[in-house]
Write an enzyme that holds these catalytic residues in place. Sequence first.
Site, PDB file in Angstrom:
ATOM      1  N   ASP A   1       0.880  -1.181   0.000  1.00 58.81           N
ATOM      2  CA  ASP A   1       0.000   0.000   0.000  1.00 58.81           C
ATOM      3  C   ASP A   1       0.912   1.224   0.000  1.00 58.81           C
ATOM      4  OD1 ASP A   1      -2.281   1.638   0.202  1.00 58.81           O
ATOM      5  OD2 ASP A   1      -2.221   1.630   2.376  1.00 58.81           O
ATOM      6  N   SER A   2       0.296   2.396  -0.138  1.00 62.89           N
ATOM      7  CA  SER A   2       1.087   3.631  -0.118  1.00 62.89           C
ATOM      8  C   SER A   2       1.603   3.927   1.287  1.00 62.89           C
ATOM      9  CB  SER A   2       0.208   4.799  -0.573  1.00 62.89           C
ATOM     10  OG  SER A   2      -0.851   4.963   0.347  1.00 62.89           O
TER      11      SER A   2
ATOM     12  N   TYR B   1      -0.935   8.190  -2.750  1.00 62.54           N
ATOM     13  CA  TYR B   1      -1.114   7.733  -4.129  1.00 62.54           C
ATOM     14  C   TYR B   1      -2.364   8.385  -4.745  1.00 62.54           C
ATOM     15  CZ  TYR B   1       2.197   3.702  -4.033  1.00 62.54           C
ATOM     16  OH  TYR B   1       3.298   2.884  -4.000  1.00 62.54           O
ATOM     17  N   GLY B   2      -3.280   8.811  -3.864  1.00 61.31           N
ATOM     18  CA  GLY B   2      -4.616   9.236  -4.281  1.00 61.31           C
ATOM     19  C   GLY B   2      -4.694  10.337  -5.321  1.00 61.31           C
TER      20      GLY B   2
ATOM     21  N   CYS C   1      -4.342  -1.550  -1.855  1.00 62.61           N
ATOM     22  CA  CYS C   1      -4.574  -0.120  -2.028  1.00 62.61           C
ATOM     23  C   CYS C   1      -5.606   0.006  -3.142  1.00 62.61           C
ATOM     24  CB  CYS C   1      -3.254   0.540  -2.432  1.00 62.61           C
ATOM     25  SG  CYS C   1      -3.422   2.248  -2.966  1.00 62.61           S
ATOM     26  N   ASN C   2      -6.731   0.636  -2.839  1.00 61.54           N
ATOM     27  CA  ASN C   2      -7.788   0.775  -3.856  1.00 61.54           C
ATOM     28  C   ASN C   2      -7.315   1.597  -5.046  1.00 61.54           C
ATOM     29  OD1 ASN C   2     -10.670  -0.209  -2.789  1.00 61.54           O
ATOM     30  ND2 ASN C   2      -9.439   0.505  -1.068  1.00 61.54           N
ATOM     31  N   THR C   3      -6.544   2.646  -4.767  1.00 60.26           N
ATOM     32  CA  THR C   3      -6.098   3.524  -5.847  1.00 60.26           C
ATOM     33  C   THR C   3      -5.184   2.750  -6.805  1.00 60.26           C
ATOM     34  OG1 THR C   3      -6.062   5.253  -4.163  1.00 60.26           O
ATOM     35  CG2 THR C   3      -5.130   5.811  -6.304  1.00 60.26           C
TER      36      THR C   3
ATOM     37  N   CYS D   1     -11.068   3.100   0.619  1.00 57.88           N
ATOM     38  CA  CYS D   1      -9.616   3.304   0.716  1.00 57.88           C
ATOM     39  C   CYS D   1      -9.184   2.475   1.911  1.00 57.88           C
ATOM     40  CB  CYS D   1      -9.316   4.785   0.952  1.00 57.88           C
ATOM     41  SG  CYS D   1      -7.614   5.117   1.497  1.00 57.88           S
ATOM     42  N   THR D   2      -8.071   1.772   1.789  1.00 60.79           N
ATOM     43  CA  THR D   2      -7.692   0.823   2.841  1.00 60.79           C
ATOM     44  C   THR D   2      -7.308   1.505   4.149  1.00 60.79           C
ATOM     45  OG1 THR D   2      -5.467   0.729   1.935  1.00 60.79           O
ATOM     46  CG2 THR D   2      -7.015  -0.954   1.207  1.00 60.79           C
TER      47      THR D   2
HETATM   48  N1  DGL Z   1      -4.711   3.352   0.909  1.00 65.62           N
HETATM   49  C1  DGL Z   1      -4.865   3.768  -0.412  1.00 65.62           C
HETATM   50  C2  DGL Z   1      -6.156   3.377  -1.054  1.00 65.62           C
HETATM   51  O1  DGL Z   1      -6.723   2.379  -0.658  1.00 65.62           O
HETATM   52  C3  DGL Z   1      -4.335   5.077  -0.893  1.00 65.62           C
HETATM   53  C4  DGL Z   1      -4.119   6.194   0.024  1.00 65.62           C
HETATM   54  C5  DGL Z   1      -3.275   7.271  -0.638  1.00 65.62           C
HETATM   55  O2  DGL Z   1      -2.070   7.094  -0.626  1.00 65.62           O
HETATM   56  O3  DGL Z   1      -3.844   8.213  -1.182  1.00 65.62           O
HETATM   57  O4  DGL Z   1      -6.627   4.003  -1.968  1.00 65.62           O
END
Ligand code: DGL
Length: 251
Positions: A11-12, A43-44, A74-76, A181-182
Amino acid sequence: MNKNEAIGIFDSGIGGVTVLREILKVLPNENYVYYSDSRNNPYGDKSNEQINELCEHIVKIFIKQKCKAIVIACNTASAKSAQYLRNRYRDMSFIAIEPAYKMVHDYAYNEPTLVMATKGTIESEKFNFLYQKYDNHKTILLPCVGLADIIEEGNEDKIKAYLKEHLEQHRGKVKNVVLGCTHYPLIQEEIQEVLGQVTFFNGAPYLAQHLKEVLEEKDLVNNQGKEGIIQFIDSSNDEQKKKRFFELIKE
Ligand code: DGL
C-alpha cells in the site's frame, strides 16, 4: 512457485494493514512481506503513469524475494495499475481490492449510500465501470482528498476536524458507507461518530477470500501448521511506522 514462499502485500503506507488483518483470519499460516510506500504517499492524487511506475518498483522487489502472489492492498493502485501489472507479469497472481459497492447492491440496494475513496479511485475508469453497473441512484461519491495522509500521520485532532468538515452534512441522510480506501477502516469509529448509525462496507474480507481461493486453485496454500512470519518494509525506513503497523495488526 512454492508453498513456503511469502505473499507480497503493498500500500502507499500502513493503511493496507486493514487488508492484511482480514487475510490473516483466513490464511494465518502464510509468510507475508508487507511493503509500505510511505516515501511516495499519497497515491490518491497521482497520475496513472506515476502509480504504474511506483507499483512496478514494488513488484520487482517482491519478485526478487520470490513471492508466490501479490496483494495490491490499495484501492487507488488496484483501480489504476492492476491490469497494467497483470499484462506485464503474466506468471504472477495479482489480487486487487475494489470499493465494496457491489456488496451494497447485494445487501442494501435501496438505501442512500456514501462512497468514500481517494480522488484517484473515484475518477478511475475501473471504479466508474463498477459504479455504472451497480448504481442505486441514491449514492454520493465523496473524494476524500488528503484524508489518507492524515490517517497515516495518526493525528487524531486533524482526523476529527476533517471528518466534521466533510461528513457532517451527510449525517442522518446516508445509511451505507463504502470504505473505498484501505486507510479508512482505521477510523471507522470516528466516521460513525460524525455520521450516526450507518452500515460499513469494506472490500478487504472479499479480497481475503479471493486470495485463499487463488492459492487453493494453484495448490500454493502453506500447510506448515504454524503461524507464518510477517516482514515489514517501509520505503522511507520509518521506524515509527513499523511500530504502529505491528500494533495495528493485533487490534
Ligand atoms: N490506501 C490507499 C487506497 O486504498 C491510498 C491512500 C493514498 O495514498 O492516497 O486508496
